[in-house]
Design an enzyme around this catalytic site. Structure first.
Site, PDB file in Angstrom:
ATOM      1  N   THR A   1       0.825  -1.209   0.000  1.00 15.17           N
ATOM      2  CA  THR A   1       0.000   0.000   0.000  1.00 15.17           C
ATOM      3  C   THR A   1       0.862   1.262   0.000  1.00 15.17           C
ATOM      4  O   THR A   1       0.461   2.298  -0.529  1.00 15.17           O
ATOM      5  CB  THR A   1      -0.931  -0.026   1.231  1.00 15.17           C
ATOM      6  OG1 THR A   1      -1.800  -1.133   1.085  1.00 15.17           O
ATOM      7  CG2 THR A   1      -1.752   1.238   1.367  1.00 15.17           C
TER       8      THR A   1
ATOM      9  N   THR B   1       1.758  -4.401   4.193  1.00 19.12           N
ATOM     10  CA  THR B   1       1.657  -4.710   5.623  1.00 19.12           C
ATOM     11  C   THR B   1       1.064  -6.092   5.897  1.00 19.12           C
ATOM     12  O   THR B   1       1.266  -6.642   6.978  1.00 19.12           O
ATOM     13  CB  THR B   1       0.811  -3.644   6.354  1.00 19.12           C
ATOM     14  OG1 THR B   1      -0.503  -3.637   5.786  1.00 19.12           O
ATOM     15  CG2 THR B   1       1.429  -2.273   6.246  1.00 19.12           C
ATOM     16  N   ASP B   2       0.331  -6.647   4.908  1.00 18.74           N
ATOM     17  CA  ASP B   2      -0.392  -7.907   5.176  1.00 18.74           C
ATOM     18  C   ASP B   2       0.527  -9.039   5.626  1.00 18.74           C
ATOM     19  O   ASP B   2       0.198  -9.779   6.550  1.00 18.74           O
ATOM     20  CB  ASP B   2      -1.161  -8.361   3.925  1.00 18.74           C
ATOM     21  CG  ASP B   2      -2.359  -7.469   3.620  1.00 18.74           C
ATOM     22  OD1 ASP B   2      -2.631  -6.554   4.422  1.00 18.74           O
ATOM     23  OD2 ASP B   2      -3.016  -7.691   2.593  1.00 18.74           O
TER      24      ASP B   2
ATOM     25  N   LYS C   1       0.436  -8.092  12.839  1.00 17.01           N
ATOM     26  CA  LYS C   1      -0.523  -7.112  12.326  1.00 17.01           C
ATOM     27  C   LYS C   1      -1.823  -7.323  13.083  1.00 17.01           C
ATOM     28  O   LYS C   1      -2.388  -8.418  13.068  1.00 17.01           O
ATOM     29  CB  LYS C   1      -0.731  -7.274  10.817  1.00 17.01           C
ATOM     30  CG  LYS C   1      -1.626  -6.170  10.246  1.00 17.01           C
ATOM     31  CD  LYS C   1      -1.705  -6.183   8.738  1.00 17.01           C
ATOM     32  CE  LYS C   1      -2.595  -5.023   8.275  1.00 17.01           C
ATOM     33  NZ  LYS C   1      -2.780  -4.973   6.825  1.00 17.01           N
TER      34      LYS C   1
ATOM     35  N   SER D   1       1.367  -7.534  -0.945  1.00 13.89           N
ATOM     36  CA  SER D   1       2.134  -8.522  -0.165  1.00 13.89           C
ATOM     37  C   SER D   1       1.349  -9.779   0.167  1.00 13.89           C
ATOM     38  O   SER D   1       1.920 -10.752   0.652  1.00 13.89           O
ATOM     39  CB  SER D   1       2.715  -7.899   1.106  1.00 13.89           C
ATOM     40  OG  SER D   1       1.750  -7.810   2.120  1.00 13.89           O
TER      41      SER D   1
ATOM     42  N   TYR E   1      -7.879   0.473  -3.771  1.00 16.18           N
ATOM     43  CA  TYR E   1      -6.725   0.950  -4.552  1.00 16.18           C
ATOM     44  C   TYR E   1      -5.942  -0.245  -5.085  1.00 16.18           C
ATOM     45  O   TYR E   1      -6.162  -1.391  -4.686  1.00 16.18           O
ATOM     46  CB  TYR E   1      -5.835   1.813  -3.661  1.00 16.18           C
ATOM     47  CG  TYR E   1      -5.360   1.070  -2.436  1.00 16.18           C
ATOM     48  CD1 TYR E   1      -4.206   0.301  -2.475  1.00 16.18           C
ATOM     49  CD2 TYR E   1      -6.100   1.074  -1.252  1.00 16.18           C
ATOM     50  CE1 TYR E   1      -3.791  -0.434  -1.376  1.00 16.18           C
ATOM     51  CE2 TYR E   1      -5.698   0.345  -0.147  1.00 16.18           C
ATOM     52  CZ  TYR E   1      -4.554  -0.407  -0.224  1.00 16.18           C
ATOM     53  OH  TYR E   1      -4.159  -1.145   0.862  1.00 16.18           O
TER      54      TYR E   1
ATOM     55  N   GLU F   1       1.474 -37.139  25.569  1.00 19.29           N
ATOM     56  CA  GLU F   1       0.999 -38.186  24.660  1.00 19.29           C
ATOM     57  C   GLU F   1       1.151 -37.730  23.201  1.00 19.29           C
ATOM     58  O   GLU F   1       1.641 -38.469  22.350  1.00 19.29           O
ATOM     59  CB  GLU F   1      -0.469 -38.471  24.985  1.00 19.29           C
ATOM     60  CG  GLU F   1      -1.014 -39.723  24.349  1.00 19.29           C
ATOM     61  CD  GLU F   1      -2.542 -39.770  24.453  1.00 19.29           C
ATOM     62  OE1 GLU F   1      -3.099 -39.221  25.435  1.00 19.29           O
ATOM     63  OE2 GLU F   1      -3.163 -40.327  23.525  1.00 19.29           O
TER      64      GLU F   1
HETATM   65  N1  ASP Z   1      -2.698  -5.469   0.749  1.00 23.84           N
HETATM   66  C1  ASP Z   1      -1.637  -4.533   1.054  1.00 23.84           C
HETATM   67  C2  ASP Z   1      -0.325  -5.300   1.032  1.00 23.84           C
HETATM   68  O1  ASP Z   1      -0.036  -5.995   1.972  1.00 23.84           O
HETATM   69  C3  ASP Z   1      -1.910  -3.907   2.371  1.00 23.84           C
HETATM   70  C4  ASP Z   1      -0.874  -2.942   2.863  1.00 23.84           C
HETATM   71  O2  ASP Z   1       0.216  -2.813   2.357  1.00 23.84           O
HETATM   72  O3  ASP Z   1      -1.187  -2.256   3.860  1.00 23.84           O
HETATM   73  O4  ASP Z   1       0.399  -5.209   0.076  1.00 23.84           O
END
Ligand code: ASP
Length: 330
Positions: free
Chosen positions: A15, A94-95, A167, A62, A29, A289
């Site tokens: 993002t 961030t994912d 996250k 990501s 987006y 076990e």
């Molecule tokens: N879907 C995005 C990614 O992980 C979300 C982000 O970057 O916040 O690339």
């Protein structure tokens, strides 16, 4: 004249490099469309922090992260750290940022800082968080005190360690925390302050060497849940080539009895199984076990991070006792 630190920015998308044809929209987006040069150009103040070089490694959302990019990043960073580069910043979605961070923390053979950074709002949004986060990340990578802190994440002014960070929010800019460990510190006005130091997994001290690898062993994650009546997923994955499974167990690592019965059969056929939890904090407790049966405890690692460690463990051994030791250690 004071020599500025040298920081390399490796861009992978996310993002932070996302865009949409509206400044008021922060969903819908396209992630990973803006190039690294444009990201750097948007923050003229970066030159005050460091001499910057950059490299576009990928430009993806990501959620599509893969082993090839992980290996490319680790090869590149280990090479850079043999030069006079002082720190590396990775721009990343961030994912899956926590997975890449943990992977790198296990395989980078240097004390120099690696800082992952992203954004929760695309670059086109009002109050986009990317520029400030990137400024902070470069400040952190250039900071002498960051040496020896391992791989870190710089988001929303906070510094998190690769092993503990998770996250924890789908949309808010304050999307990362370390439930079991706490933040490593804070970045204010381009200055990092550390108040915690956790580097349980530091690549220099691990046996994992991916320098000659071009792929990683196939490990998948399986969720356990109420009414898992047919429990066929484990068998399907095994028959499709999965070498090992991480179970996202309920509570302290409990597994639906139907799924467990199939897992026991598959363990006898050579599948490796490590038990983690759907819960975001705390340890799993595998009974004596189940241990005797071959189930491995993933300790306090969440399923997505346990998967990273198990993939690397399988590059060294298939011995479940040895793998259990890795989970206790890293
Ligand atoms: N879907 C995005 C990614 O992980 C979300 C982000 O970057 O916040 O690339």
């Amino acid at each position: 004249m004071q020599v500025k630190p040298k920081v390399a920015i490796l861009a992978t998308g996310g993002t932070i490099a996302g865009a949409i044809d509206s400044s008021v929209v922060t969903t819908g987006y396209t992630a990973g469309v803006v190039g690294v040069e444009a990201l750097i150009k948007a923050i003229p103040e970066l030159v005050n922090l460091a001499d910057i070089s950059s490299n576009q490694i990928a430009n993806i959302n990501s959620c599509d992260m893969n082993d090839t990019i992980w290996l490319t990043l680790s090869h590149k960073i280990n090479e850079l750290f043999l030069t006079d580069i002082d720190g590396v910043v990775i721009t990343h979605g961030t994912d899956t940022m926590e997975e890449t961070a943990y992977f790198l923390s296990l395989v980078i053979k240097s004390d120099k800082p690696v800082v992952l950074v992203g954004a929760m709002r695309p670059s086109t949004a009002i109050s986009a968080d990317g520029p400030k986060n990137l400024y902070n990340a470069v400040a952190l990578a250039a900071d002498k005190n960051a040496k020896g802190k391992g791989v870190m994440i710089a988001m929303n002014d906070k510094i998190q360690g690769a092993r503990g960070v998770v996250k924890t929010h789908t949309l808010n800019v304050d999307a990362f925390s370390s439930p079991d460990f706490g933040d490593l510190g804070y970045i204010v006005d381009g200055k990092a302050t550390f108040y915690n130091s956790i580097c349980k997994a530091c690549g220099k001290n691990t046996p994992f060497d991916v320098s000659k690898l071009s792929s990683l062993p196939k490990v998948d994650i399986l969720y356990t849940y109420s009414n898992d009546g047919n429990a066929v997923a484990a068998r399907a994955l095994f028959e499709n080539g999965t070498k090992a499974l991480i179970i996202a167990g309920s509570g302290a690592g409990n597994i639906h009895k139907d799924q467990k019965n199939i897992l026991k059969e598959l363990l006898k056929q050579g599948l490796i199984v490590a038990v983690s939890s759907r819960i975001s904090a705390g340890l799993v407790a595998v009974s004596d076990e189940d241990k005797a049966f071959g189930f491995i405890s993933a300790g306090d690692l969440n399923p997505q991070k346990a998967r990273v460690l198990l993939m690397l463990a399988l590059t060294k051994t298939k011995d479940t006792k040895k793998i259990q030791e890795y989970f206790l250690k890293y």
